[in-house]
Design a protein around this motif. Structure first.
Motif, PDB file in Angstrom:
ATOM      1  N   ASP A  81      26.962   8.538 -30.963  1.00  0.00           N
ATOM      2  CA  ASP A  81      28.149   7.989 -31.819  1.00  0.00           C
ATOM      3  C   ASP A  81      28.791   7.199 -30.595  1.00  0.00           C
ATOM      4  O   ASP A  81      29.739   6.109 -30.559  1.00  0.00           O
ATOM      5  N   VAL A  82      29.537   7.726 -29.120  1.00  0.00           N
ATOM      6  CA  VAL A  82      30.408   7.686 -28.515  1.00  0.00           C
ATOM      7  C   VAL A  82      29.730   6.299 -27.753  1.00  0.00           C
ATOM      8  O   VAL A  82      30.471   5.846 -27.708  1.00  0.00           O
ATOM      9  N   ALA A  83      28.724   6.696 -27.674  1.00  0.00           N
ATOM     10  CA  ALA A  83      27.972   4.844 -26.321  1.00  0.00           C
ATOM     11  C   ALA A  83      27.858   4.421 -27.169  1.00  0.00           C
ATOM     12  O   ALA A  83      28.332   2.779 -27.147  1.00  0.00           O
ATOM     13  N   PHE A  84      27.491   4.053 -28.535  1.00  0.00           N
ATOM     14  CA  PHE A  84      28.164   2.649 -29.654  1.00  0.00           C
ATOM     15  C   PHE A  84      29.514   2.414 -29.526  1.00  0.00           C
ATOM     16  O   PHE A  84      30.045   1.156 -29.831  1.00  0.00           O
ATOM     17  N   LEU A  85      30.355   3.652 -29.519  1.00  0.00           N
ATOM     18  CA  LEU A  85      31.869   3.378 -29.256  1.00  0.00           C
ATOM     19  C   LEU A  85      31.786   2.331 -28.985  1.00  0.00           C
ATOM     20  O   LEU A  85      32.961   1.590 -28.627  1.00  0.00           O
ATOM     21  N   ILE A  86      31.589   2.493 -27.882  1.00  0.00           N
ATOM     22  CA  ILE A  86      31.333   2.147 -26.043  1.00  0.00           C
ATOM     23  C   ILE A  86      30.876   0.223 -26.046  1.00  0.00           C
ATOM     24  O   ILE A  86      31.723  -0.269 -25.428  1.00  0.00           O
ATOM     25  N   VAL A  87      29.689   0.470 -26.095  1.00  0.00           N
ATOM     26  CA  VAL A  87      28.502  -0.390 -26.412  1.00  0.00           C
ATOM     27  C   VAL A  87      28.768  -1.575 -27.178  1.00  0.00           C
ATOM     28  O   VAL A  87      29.322  -2.718 -27.298  1.00  0.00           O
ATOM     29  N   SER A  88      29.330  -1.132 -28.627  1.00  0.00           N
ATOM     30  CA  SER A  88      29.595  -1.895 -29.864  1.00  0.00           C
ATOM     31  C   SER A  88      27.797  -2.658 -30.261  1.00  0.00           C
ATOM     32  O   SER A  88      28.234  -3.913 -30.145  1.00  0.00           O
ATOM     33  N   ASN A  89      26.280  -1.848 -29.918  1.00  0.00           N
ATOM     34  CA  ASN A  89      25.127  -2.964 -29.867  1.00  0.00           C
ATOM     35  C   ASN A  89      24.627  -2.900 -31.079  1.00  0.00           C
ATOM     36  O   ASN A  89      24.725  -1.522 -31.571  1.00  0.00           O
ATOM     37  N   SER A  90      23.747  -3.596 -31.307  1.00  0.00           N
ATOM     38  CA  SER A  90      23.468  -2.952 -32.648  1.00  0.00           C
ATOM     39  C   SER A  90      22.362  -1.774 -32.677  1.00  0.00           C
ATOM     40  O   SER A  90      21.793  -1.202 -33.803  1.00  0.00           O
ATOM     41  N   ILE A  91      22.019  -1.603 -32.001  1.00  0.00           N
ATOM     42  CA  ILE A  91      20.439  -0.770 -31.604  1.00  0.00           C
ATOM     43  C   ILE A  91      21.465   0.468 -31.607  1.00  0.00           C
ATOM     44  O   ILE A  91      20.803   1.620 -32.214  1.00  0.00           O
ATOM     45  N   LEU A  92      22.777   0.318 -30.244  1.00  0.00           N
ATOM     46  CA  LEU A  92      22.746   1.884 -30.784  1.00  0.00           C
ATOM     47  C   LEU A  92      23.435   2.254 -31.995  1.00  0.00           C
ATOM     48  O   LEU A  92      22.853   3.196 -32.663  1.00  0.00           O
ATOM     49  N   GLU A  93      23.898   1.339 -32.593  1.00  0.00           N
ATOM     50  CA  GLU A  93      24.800   1.393 -34.681  1.00  0.00           C
ATOM     51  C   GLU A  93      24.048   2.193 -35.063  1.00  0.00           C
ATOM     52  O   GLU A  93      23.437   2.393 -35.716  1.00  0.00           O
ATOM     53  N   TRP A  94      21.653   1.375 -35.247  1.00  0.00           N
ATOM     54  CA  TRP A  94      21.053   1.955 -35.704  1.00  0.00           C
ATOM     55  C   TRP A  94      20.262   3.454 -35.449  1.00  0.00           C
ATOM     56  O   TRP A  94      20.049   4.132 -36.328  1.00  0.00           O
ATOM     57  N   SER A  95      20.958   3.224 -34.125  1.00  0.00           N
ATOM     58  CA  SER A  95      20.402   5.050 -33.253  1.00  0.00           C
ATOM     59  C   SER A  95      21.615   5.932 -34.251  1.00  0.00           C
ATOM     60  O   SER A  95      21.063   6.395 -34.793  1.00  0.00           O
ATOM     61  N   VAL A  96      22.384   5.523 -34.311  1.00  0.00           N
ATOM     62  CA  VAL A  96      23.803   6.106 -35.190  1.00  0.00           C
ATOM     63  C   VAL A  96      23.260   6.671 -36.379  1.00  0.00           C
ATOM     64  O   VAL A  96      23.303   8.488 -36.578  1.00  0.00           O
ATOM     65  N   PHE A  97      23.308   5.688 -37.152  1.00  0.00           N
ATOM     66  CA  PHE A  97      22.067   5.799 -38.387  1.00  0.00           C
ATOM     67  C   PHE A  97      21.133   7.098 -38.600  1.00  0.00           C
ATOM     68  O   PHE A  97      21.207   8.069 -38.891  1.00  0.00           O
ATOM     69  N   PHE A  98      19.853   6.787 -37.646  1.00  0.00           N
ATOM     70  CA  PHE A  98      18.961   7.890 -37.195  1.00  0.00           C
ATOM     71  C   PHE A  98      19.161   9.451 -37.314  1.00  0.00           C
ATOM     72  O   PHE A  98      18.383  10.244 -38.032  1.00  0.00           O
ATOM     73  N   VAL A  99      20.164   9.272 -36.296  1.00  0.00           N
ATOM     74  CA  VAL A  99      20.740  10.354 -35.147  1.00  0.00           C
ATOM     75  C   VAL A  99      21.701  11.137 -36.927  1.00  0.00           C
ATOM     76  O   VAL A  99      21.016  12.240 -37.073  1.00  0.00           O
ATOM     77  N   LEU A 100      22.523  10.213 -37.409  1.00  0.00           N
ATOM     78  CA  LEU A 100      23.183  10.609 -38.423  1.00  0.00           C
ATOM     79  C   LEU A 100      22.638  11.458 -39.588  1.00  0.00           C
ATOM     80  O   LEU A 100      22.866  12.660 -40.017  1.00  0.00           O
ATOM     81  N   VAL A 101      21.466  10.478 -39.781  1.00  0.00           N
ATOM     82  CA  VAL A 101      21.252  11.295 -41.500  1.00  0.00           C
ATOM     83  C   VAL A 101      20.164  12.725 -41.468  1.00  0.00           C
ATOM     84  O   VAL A 101      19.786  13.289 -41.867  1.00  0.00           O
ATOM     85  N   ALA A 102      19.032  12.838 -39.670  1.00  0.00           N
ATOM     86  CA  ALA A 102      18.799  13.191 -39.507  1.00  0.00           C
ATOM     87  C   ALA A 102      19.321  14.830 -39.363  1.00  0.00           C
ATOM     88  O   ALA A 102      19.160  15.758 -39.964  1.00  0.00           O
ATOM     89  N   TRP A 103      20.832  14.786 -38.835  1.00  0.00           N
ATOM     90  CA  TRP A 103      21.325  15.297 -38.798  1.00  0.00           C
ATOM     91  C   TRP A 103      22.118  16.470 -40.348  1.00  0.00           C
ATOM     92  O   TRP A 103      21.758  17.301 -39.634  1.00  0.00           O
ATOM     93  N   ILE A 104      22.199  15.604 -40.906  1.00  0.00           N
ATOM     94  CA  ILE A 104      22.358  15.765 -42.513  1.00  0.00           C
ATOM     95  C   ILE A 104      21.475  16.603 -42.588  1.00  0.00           C
ATOM     96  O   ILE A 104      21.792  17.557 -43.802  1.00  0.00           O
ATOM     97  N   LEU A 105      20.019  16.482 -42.662  1.00  0.00           N
ATOM     98  CA  LEU A 105      18.948  16.517 -43.588  1.00  0.00           C
ATOM     99  C   LEU A 105      18.998  18.397 -42.977  1.00  0.00           C
ATOM    100  O   LEU A 105      18.885  19.286 -43.089  1.00  0.00           O
ATOM    101  N   VAL A 106      19.062  18.572 -40.845  1.00  0.00           N
ATOM    102  CA  VAL A 106      19.361  19.792 -40.910  1.00  0.00           C
ATOM    103  C   VAL A 106      20.360  20.406 -40.958  1.00  0.00           C
ATOM    104  O   VAL A 106      19.548  21.951 -41.603  1.00  0.00           O
ATOM    105  N   VAL A 107      21.399  20.361 -41.169  1.00  0.00           N
ATOM    106  CA  VAL A 107      22.158  21.493 -41.776  1.00  0.00           C
ATOM    107  C   VAL A 107      22.367  21.791 -43.160  1.00  0.00           C
ATOM    108  O   VAL A 107      21.971  22.697 -43.351  1.00  0.00           O
ATOM    109  N   GLY A 108      21.668  20.342 -44.124  1.00  0.00           N
ATOM    110  CA  GLY A 108      21.685  20.758 -45.692  1.00  0.00           C
ATOM    111  C   GLY A 108      20.232  21.996 -45.384  1.00  0.00           C
ATOM    112  O   GLY A 108      20.744  22.857 -46.341  1.00  0.00           O
ATOM    113  N   ILE A 109      19.513  21.165 -44.616  1.00  0.00           N
ATOM    114  CA  ILE A 109      17.807  22.839 -44.990  1.00  0.00           C
ATOM    115  C   ILE A 109      18.514  24.340 -43.854  1.00  0.00           C
ATOM    116  O   ILE A 109      18.545  25.173 -44.757  1.00  0.00           O
TER     117      ILE A 109
END
Length: 223
Positions: A184-212
């Protein structure tokens, strides 16, 4: 007085924890299906919207497909599958609202946890706002987007710290949270689409893991 690392003498309510875990998993499912579904449908339509800074609405042009290599996630919000994406974000934010209060007792009510939960509620407001205010079409899009990306980093940082304290959460979940923060910090600094999509994929995975994890630890109590 609540002290960091010290637990209250009350345990987590299993029913509330189960509800929070279920809502976390459902929010993961809705966010993932609606975002990736909108991405897939985007390529099917013959036309797409071309955002122009000085126009209120995108210009319709021939659809050449969507590329995560150079297109931001928010462009799905003005594309041919915009309805699915925008509504999906709003529903995801509403569902995730339930997850954060349910984490309170599992995280033993520490100050760090309380701050993380408050920040989590702000994060939900941010993602709902992104769905309500699509890019180009609303001047509030940038504000809601910044609220989301900043607050979600703060939220996961604080909750991961809280998980490392005297809580039933595994250290692996906390470590995964810190990994998300780096992305997330890397995206805020660099702000490119690949990192933004990386934020999405890692975040939804984190939410799933926390829910489980919430479902697995639903019966953990203190006397």
């Amino acid at each position: 007085m609540v002290i960091i690392g010290k637990s209250r003498k009350k345990g987590a309510n299993p029913r509330i924890t189960i509800i929070g875990g279920i809502f976390a998993i459902v929010s993961f499912a809705v966010g993932t299906v609606c975002t990736l579904g909108a991405l897939f449908l985007y390529t099917i339509f013959p036309f797409r919207g071309l955002p122009v800074s000085w126009l209120l609405y995108p210009i319709p042009v021939f659809n050449t497909g969507f590329s995560i290599w150079y297109q931001a996630i928010s462009e799905l919000g003005i594309g041919p599958s915009a309805f699915m994406f925008n509504v999906g974000l709003m529903i995801t934010g509403v569902l995730a609202l339930v997850m954060f209060p349910a984490l309170f007792r599992l995280l033993r009510g520490s100050i760090v946890a309380i701050l993380g939960i408050v920040s989590g509620l702000i994060t939900c407001i941010g993602i709902i706002g992104v769905g309500l205010a699509p890019m180009v079409m609303s001047p509030l899009h940038g504000l809601f987007g910044m609220i989301f990306f900043v607050s979600v980093g703060i939220t996961v940082t604080l909750l991961s710290i809280a998980m490392l304290l005297d809580t039933p959460f595994s250290k692996a979940v906390a470590a995964f949270g810190f990994f998300f923060v780096v992305v997330d910090v890397a995206f805020l600094i660099v702000s490119n689409s690949i990192l933004e999509w990386s934020v999405f994929f890692v975040l939804v995975a984190w939410i799933l893991v926390v829910g489980i994890e919430m479902l697995l630890k639903r019966s953990v109590t203190e006397v």
